[in-house]
Design a protein around this motif. Structure first.
Motif, PDB file in Angstrom:
ATOM      1  N   SER A 150      72.262   4.933  15.271  1.00 39.36           N
ATOM      2  CA  SER A 150      71.602   4.299  14.121  1.00 39.36           C
ATOM      3  C   SER A 150      72.439   4.417  12.853  1.00 39.36           C
ATOM      4  O   SER A 150      72.308   3.607  11.935  1.00 39.36           O
ATOM      5  N   GLN A 151      73.321   5.433  12.792  1.00 42.17           N
ATOM      6  CA  GLN A 151      74.160   5.592  11.599  1.00 42.17           C
ATOM      7  C   GLN A 151      75.488   4.836  11.702  1.00 42.17           C
ATOM      8  O   GLN A 151      76.357   4.982  10.847  1.00 42.17           O
ATOM      9  N   GLY A 195      69.225   3.921   2.116  1.00 43.60           N
ATOM     10  CA  GLY A 195      69.494   5.078   2.961  1.00 43.60           C
ATOM     11  C   GLY A 195      68.655   6.292   2.680  1.00 43.60           C
ATOM     12  O   GLY A 195      69.059   7.416   3.003  1.00 43.60           O
TER      13      GLY A 195
END
Length: 424
Positions: free
Chosen positions: A332-333, A371
């Motif tokens: 996901s990052q 984020g």
């Protein structure tokens, strides 16, 4: 009589029409060019998207090239006219063949000059045809099979291509020293280039050409030639425009896009963050022991990773009975944006890339734009500011569906994620 070089004086075929209609009536006789005999007269009128074919014989067996030079008809003196394009056509067994082809955008009035070359000697003019009017056509048609010198295609090349739809281009090259040709598509207004390389084997080539949805646009098509690893000088045999139109649906890489590799599962060119995908396939060479898929991040400046703060990815699988199965696991990052995909084949200790490259593979951004772990109002404000823009530069952060634009479909994706933690 007009002089074009200190060594050559030529009688010109001159037209001084009073109207466009009279300009279109033209005949180039078989013996018009000095030292050249055409197979048949070339007659007007001439239109865009209609091939103008020249073929014939040179009288001097030492002539190795016939050069076609096309000039804009802007002045009486051809040396002061702007060059539109030129084509270096090889002569073999005293014969040559070439097809001129113009798009609607190129409909104009031109001079045409033919020159011949003997070994290392300078070019000599064989004659000039003045005031060739190319009239605009109402319909488009594909590029003729003999448009690019020294290459003959098996079928005509379309001038309109849909994204997400593969087209197969194959043909023959007549230069035995060529190892590869490359189809280079260039968007000059945004300085963007896509290259599809095709190895030449026994004088033959074939290549699948494919565009992701986000690469829709208007391109120039250049044909590049390689002798071993050496690329030819900048080509002048260019066709423009090629219109790449945006298609619909999910775009998957063609199963035969990479040479010596067949992909038997569907492989998208757009990945979601955190997505896992199993890719299966086969290789044609039984000596290949491993296959590697390497994703390199491309910065807006054009620089390819790695770089601090970015995460390139590489996935490798063992080949068994020429078959492979591999899982692409993008966390996901994973850095969102566009990547180059290079496919490497391993034979013992040797890693071979060849021409197996595709771009762009897109890793979609998360709706959590700032984020902070949650899709919230701050993210909505950022999306609203970017809404309606093109997903270039930093705006790829808002292109949640990877179609190259920040639009309503991105808003719908964002709305589904609103208020949710990133992991959901």
């Amino acid at each position: 009589m007009r002089s074009f070089s200190s060594a050559f004086v030529l009688s010109l075929f001159c037209l001084h029409p009073l109207s466009a209609d009279s300009q279109s009536i033209i005949e180039i006789s078989t013996d018009y060019f000095t030292g050249i005999t055409l197979d048949r007269p070339v007659n007007g009128p001439f239109f865009s998207y209609k091939p103008i074919h020249f073929s014939g014989t040179v009288s001097d067996p030492s002539v190795s090239l016939v050069r076609f030079e096309v000039y804009f008809n802007e002045a009486e003196d051809i040396n002061s006219c702007g060059t539109f394009n030129y084509y270096r056509v090889p002569v073999r067994d005293r014969r040559f063949s070439h097809t001129l082809f113009f798009s609607n955008e190129q409909a104009d009035n031109y001079h045409l000059q033919l020159l011949t070359k003997r070994g290392r000697q300078p070019y000599f003019s064989a004659g000039v045809v003045r005031s060739i009017l190319i009239q605009e056509n109402t319909n488009t048609s594909p590029i003729p099979t003999g448009f690019f010198p020294d290459v003959e295609f098996d079928a005509r090349i379309p001038v309109e291509i849909a994204t997400g739809q593969a087209i197969r281009v194959s043909g023959t090259v007549f230069d035995p020293t060529l190892s590869m040709i490359a189809f280079s598509f260039i968007q000059k207004n945004v300085d963007f280039r896509l290259i599809h390389r095709a190895p030449v084997i026994d004088g033959k080539f074939n290549k699948t050409i494919f565009f992701a949805h986000k690469t829709a646009g208007v391109y120039d098509l250049e044909l590049w030639r390689y002798h071993g690893s050496r690329q030819s000088a900048a080509p002048q045999d260019v066709f423009r425009p090629i219109n790449v139109l945006k298609g619909a649906g999910t775009a998957y890489l063609p199963y035969d896009y990479f040479e010596e590799v067949i992909i038997t599962s569907r492989m998208p060119v757009v990945f979601s963050p955190g997505q896992k995908l199993r890719i299966t396939g086969a290789v044609s060479d039984p000596s290949v022991s491993d296959i590697e898929f390497q994703f390199r991040f491309q910065f807006p400046s054009g620089y390819l990773g790695p770089s601090p703060g970015t995460t390139d990815a590489s996935f490798k699988a063992v080949i068994s009975n020429r078959q492979f199965s591999i899982i692409f696991d993008f966390p996901s990052q994973q850095q969102p944006g566009d990547y180059w995909l290079d496919v490497f084949l391993h034979r013992r200790d040797n890693r071979s890339q060849g021409p197996r490259t595709f771009r762009p593979i897109t890793i979609l951004p998360s709706p959590d734009i700032d984020g902070n772990g949650t899709v919230d109002l701050a993210d909505f404000r950022a999306l609203a500011r970017a809404f309606g823009s093109s997903a270039v530069g930093g705006n790829f952060r808002f292109d949640f569906d990877g179609n190259g634009e920040v639009g309503f479909s991105d808003f719908l994706i964002f709305a589904k994620a609103f208020g949710q933690p990133v992991g959901n």
